[in-house]
Design a protein around this motif. Structure first.
Motif, short mmCIF file in Angstrom:
data_model
loop_
_atom_site.label_atom_id
_atom_site.label_comp_id
_atom_site.label_asym_id
_atom_site.label_seq_id
_atom_site.Cartn_x
_atom_site.Cartn_y
_atom_site.Cartn_z
N TRP A 197 37.41 40.58 37.73
CA TRP A 197 38.01 39.54 38.57
C TRP A 197 37.13 38.28 38.52
O TRP A 197 37.61 37.17 38.30
CB TRP A 197 38.10 40.08 40.00
CG TRP A 197 38.52 39.10 41.04
CD1 TRP A 197 37.83 38.02 41.49
CD2 TRP A 197 39.76 39.11 41.75
NE1 TRP A 197 38.54 37.37 42.44
CE2 TRP A 197 39.73 38.02 42.64
CE3 TRP A 197 40.87 39.95 41.76
CZ2 TRP A 197 40.78 37.74 43.50
CZ3 TRP A 197 41.91 39.68 42.64
CH2 TRP A 197 41.87 38.59 43.47
N GLU B 159 36.17 31.75 34.35
CA GLU B 159 36.78 31.16 33.16
C GLU B 159 37.68 30.00 33.54
O GLU B 159 37.68 28.96 32.90
CB GLU B 159 37.65 32.21 32.45
CG GLU B 159 36.94 32.96 31.34
CD GLU B 159 37.84 34.06 30.78
OE1 GLU B 159 37.29 35.08 30.34
OE2 GLU B 159 39.08 33.88 30.83
N ILE C 100 34.88 37.40 36.35
CA ILE C 100 34.90 36.78 35.02
C ILE C 100 36.13 35.90 34.84
O ILE C 100 36.05 34.74 34.44
CB ILE C 100 34.86 37.87 33.92
CG1 ILE C 100 33.50 38.60 33.95
CG2 ILE C 100 35.14 37.28 32.54
CD1 ILE C 100 33.44 39.84 33.05
N GLY C 101 37.28 36.45 35.20
CA GLY C 101 38.53 35.71 35.06
C GLY C 101 38.53 34.44 35.90
O GLY C 101 39.00 33.38 35.47
N TYR C 102 37.96 34.55 37.05
CA TYR C 102 37.91 33.43 37.97
C TYR C 102 37.02 32.30 37.44
O TYR C 102 37.38 31.12 37.44
CB TYR C 102 37.44 33.97 39.32
CG TYR C 102 36.92 32.95 40.26
CD1 TYR C 102 37.77 32.16 41.01
CD2 TYR C 102 35.54 32.77 40.40
CE1 TYR C 102 37.28 31.22 41.88
CE2 TYR C 102 35.04 31.84 41.27
CZ TYR C 102 35.90 31.07 42.00
OH TYR C 102 35.41 30.13 42.86
#
Lengths: 499, 499, 499
Positions: free
Chosen positions: A400, A406, A402-404
């Motif tokens: 989560w 990015e 990491i995605g955020y």
């Protein structure tokens, strides 16, 4: 003077032989530990003269504990970070006199007040007696230099003098003189702080006739970068307001919101629109705001500004997640706040010392070449980012996060590109004489350009960083970034100055 | 892989023979009903890895009741709407595993996680096990299609691609490419939802070494129209945030405010300025936010968004006033949100299927001829309006309500007229080539036109509907509607394109 | 009619012989003092018809005390200010009938309702029975004349008719007709109040078949300057909303915020950004909101709007600091709200009677010559300022207050100078025919001029007065004041109308 003396004498008399014993007894009765004699006398008058702050103090932790007890708490529970407390302050509660009498030799605002030598302003250097680590951290942070970073930076100095100043049109041309000190005191300096200086004494009326007090300039003020009459920097009361000095208030986002607010730093607005804010506003009344250390999930279920940026956090079993810091940039790798571009956090708190390739005190040139030697490197950025990730991990899994991040990285890049594209248009106008670059903040077209990076790009970045969508979209977001860009383009087109 | 296996083995060993028994015993001790063995294992790790959500769950209703008990409550008190609960989920509390393991065959995000088959995303189709009616209602509502209604509508699609995209000026002309996915993810899709897809697996760091998890695209996201890896639509966590899944939070206006906020849908701002909001903000702490059914006057004294739009309400004696709905348009007859005009609510949740007389997927033509066959008829409008009036009647007498709706009707008519007058100016510019109609959202003059209906007319209608006067007047109200109209008129006049 | 009669008869029958005795017994059981028979009958129906307001009342002080008890409280604790209460109202709690039946001969909205003579609207003149002083103070205040001060002032009247009106372009020219009554009802009159008139009777549906009620115009409305069907002025429910009539709600800033909000009077926004607001939002839940008198420091630790502007305040020992006033201008010397300049408070509440040197009903001429004979003199200003200083002294020392007011004075002067400089530009355009002065509010350039004084100068002054820095700086502050001035200058330059 004589009148004052008689008054004081009379006062002392009354106090000593009548109400004093009773009143002090009453005060002492309300409080669990000894109150110093001096503080008792302060309160005798001030409970009538300024009852609000006396009551506020009486409800505070300062009135209910002595440093010698506070210092014995287990390390993570300690609110007192100094290793040693002076003996005379150790066994009484932290009252008026304990704070307002310290380091009097340093205080140009020290004066004789009904028999006591009192400092008007209590400074971080005074708070340091018990809270040494916090003051040390703070003193090296950008907040402590918030005033100097404005006025010692010749670019920002122009901004400060141009905006809150009176404009007029005379002989068909627009003119202004620099902003007045008073104007700055109710605008920039409210947040950035003022330099409080002392200019002799003056007489003011009081309940006991006219009294003499130090004549302070640039006062009152509680800005984070205040320069105090003892030479220290900062105002602990910015966030721990008087006289409760509450950790609860400092942990709530309302405190930060006084300055971190739109148009330029819409952190609070973004927070309000975020899921974190949604949960905070809905459930805050059930949370434990005074617990030290602060237990993730147990004491609170969504973060506030303090949670992510400075609090000591532990898991419900008491294991430390991140340590407390009063350098509020310590968990930040990038500075979203564009000047004029986002950039890695500066190495030194004194950002006015930055000197970029164009010779300007800005972290990047107008064409976004970073002044890298003044900014933290990738390794340092990674360390800080990891510190922040530990906070995120309190509730979110790694993927989560990491995605955020990015998405945040992408936002930073895209908004910086937009600022560059806009600055290209502006630069052409300066180069071709359609605007005057000597002060880049005092023409209409320049103000449009400033809005692009100062209001809109910033808003989008903060919105992406804390997921308050509207601030990235329709409220100072891509909508305004776009509309304003179109306006600048149209202006440039009319000037015939386009690239 | 091998490293991971060894880790897991070691972990299991530790758990099984030492802390596990104690820790599980402790957890179980805190909770009144049985926790499934699987959930106990989840918590063993996650109380350290993501303690915040574990604690949040422990404070939630899900951890404190089993479906078999919940389902036996009297009908109006039931929060579980399914008639039958699967046996294996019936007698344990609703824990991690109960939700994250369901319908694994449908979940493209299902993966093996320390011995368990886990779905990353819990979807409405999973929540349906216990909350069947709510999911059914929601799945047929406009919210469930919030993403498709953006991207499948070729008009709105242009909007989405034009606004959050990088613009630049090259060779004297303004250019842009379509907005990036990341840009949409932090703007439009935050509210509208994203399509979460799975693209194989990826390795991420964890406390136990590197682990493999599904690689999700367009994640994280909690938009109301999210398309989940199991093909279902929606995110219950948009309003019942994780992992408390609180009815209290959903009932408070802060939740709706994340998306229903100015500039385009200033519902929360209007509420804040209304008498309803005034009472809510002043008295909310004394209200009963968790009571089901919700008793008018007893549990609360002023409505929130949920009260009027979806909650099951009863009078203090327990008699039903209106039933619960998770189709948030069910009590709405008119859609105030102008696209570009206000209009009767659409019949189908898939608004992109609308095809008006001009062949556009909009509920009215640019000249405000309604696409009537796609919109509910007068009878249906009346039914819904009466449902809403029942809510109003909770506190207001009939004549009050009549007077109030008369004013709203008048506001709708007047603002739609203003939009028509503005669109006439815009249409002339398109017709005469002063603007390019192929994308009606990407020129400065078009943005002014959009602001007229999207920001200002909407604001005035919401303000009239919930009586927050400022939003009808000086804050995105008639003032801005007028000023912006004057600007458009001036622009048109300069083009020589006026009617 | 006959149907109604039968219904009523049937109803009475049911009530009298079955549920009535029980229900009334139940109601009476819940309440400590006698409820009048009439009120008991009201509640029998209305607990079903409008349960919300019945419950609200039951939770209110009105339901829990009788005037004869209330009037015997020590003077500072009294909420009832009348010296004598009529005997028939003295020994029962203040219920539906007690308020809705008063002075029926004056009430054009009085009607027969199921056997009782009822007034639809309860007016200040009715509240006066118990709250004589408050009504007297209020009735002589600017709030009571808020409607007349709009519509009887021919300048403001033009404003009201120009802004919320439909504009269109026909034959290449911009036209509008005056704003509709409905449009004013959802904009200006929400705050200023409407004139509620009665036009015979009308039939409306009810649970008991169709019933007849007075047909009211300009209703519903709770504006502060409402003119009631009994001829009295004001709506106590503006701030003490129905049917709790809560002092708590009135003391919280949310109440004032309904109208004192940006763009024109951003008092609430400034408060939110101030240290006072910071403390209020963080600690309000621990304060004593219902205590009379209100103890500084003990009951609350930071002021709200009510604290400074109208509440009776005492020190923690019960000594009066300032007395209660319902003339909200009583502690104000200067009127920050520029029309078009800030000015000393007007002598009379009827500001439309002002006649300045240019013959206009404005407190100053366009060139800022004050209409001094209509404004309070320096002595009166000083008296009021001292009253406010007493409030400040609750927490701040004298020198602090002096420093603070110096800054405010400076802000007032500087913003008024900016308004003068802008008005000079505007006046030139009027004089040279580039704009039409006959209505100074209905052209684009005029709207820019209005924004300068109405939005931006006001915002800066409020921000300086309550120290919410952003509103003096970047949010409707010096930034916008400057940018807008540049725009006006550019417009003037293009017209060739500059001075």
């Amino acid at each position: 003077m004589k009148k004052l003396f008689v008054c004081a004498l009379f006062l002392s008399f009354i106090f000593l032989f009548t109400s004093k014993t009773y009143a002090i007894g009453k005060l002492q009765q309300d409080l669990p530990f000894a109150v110093s004699e001096q503080t008792q006398v302060c309160i005798l008058c001030h409970k009538n003269v300024t009852p609000g702050i006396v009551e506020d103090w009486k409800a505070s932790r300062h009135s209910k504990i002595t440093p010698e007890i506070a210092i014995k708490k287990p390390v993570l529970e300690r609110r007192v970070s100094s290793e040693i407390i002076p003996a005379d302050k150790s066994s009484v509660v932290v009252g008026c006199y304990e704070c307002h009498s310290q380091n009097s030799h340093l205080h140009k605002d020290n004066f004789e007040h009904f028999g006591f030598q009192i400092n008007v302003v209590v400074s971080p250097n005074d708070c340091k007696t018990c809270h040494a680590k916090e003051v040390e951290q703070y003193s090296g942070s950008k907040k402590a230099y918030a005033l100097d970073n404005l006025r010692e930076n010749h670019i920002y100095h122009k901004f400060v003098n141009a905006i809150p100043s009176i404009k007029e049109v005379r002989d068909n041309s627009l003119r202004y003189v620099n902003a007045s000190e008073n104007s700055k005191m109710v605008t920039c300096y409210v947040c950035h702080g003022s330099e409080v200086t002392v200019e002799g004494m003056k007489e003011i009326p009081s309940n006991f006739g006219s009294i003499k007090v130090p004549s302070l300039n640039n006062w009152p003020n509680q800005g984070v970068g205040r320069i105090n009459p003892d030479g220290s920097r900062g105002a602990c009361t910015s966030c721990h307001p008087r006289h409760s000095f509450s950790i609860e208030i400092a942990r709530k986002p309302y405190t930060c919101s006084q300055c971190h607010i739109d148009q330029d730093v819409p952190a609070f607005e973004v927070y309000k629109e975020s899921k974190h804010g949604n949960i905070f506003f809905s459930k805050q009344d059930t949370w434990n705001w005074n617990s030290v250390p602060w237990k993730v999930g147990r004491d609170f279920q969504a973060p506030t500004c303090a949670t992510c940026h400075n609090s000591l956090l532990v898991n419900p079993e008491g294991k430390e997640i991140v340590s407390r810091t009063h350098d509020f940039g310590e968990r930040l790798w990038v500075r979203l706040f564009g000047l004029i571009y986002s950039h890695p956090q500066p190495k030194s708190a004194k950002t006015y010392e930055i000197n970029n390739k164009d010779g300007l005190p800005l972290p990047a040139t107008y064409m976004n070449e970073l002044a890298a030697e003044y900014l933290i490197n990738e390794e340092a950025q990674l360390l800080r980012k990891n510190e922040m990730k530990k906070v995120c991990n309190g509730c979110h899994n790694t993927d989560w996060i990491i995605g955020y991040f990015e998405k945040l990285d992408s936002t930073i890049e895209e908004t910086d590109t937009m600022v560059l594209n806009t600055t290209n248009l502006m630069k052409n106008m300066w180069d071709k004489g359609f605007a005057d670059a000597s002060n880049p903040f005092d023409e209409l077209i320049e103000m449009l350009w400033v809005k692009e990076w100062f209001f809109y790009a910033n808003s989008i970045r903060f919105a992406s960083a804390m997921l308050g969508a509207d601030r990235a979209t329709f409220k100072n977001g891509w909508w305004q970034l776009t509309e304003n860009f179109y306006k600048i383009h149209e202006y440039a087109r009319k000037c015939g100055s386009e690239n």
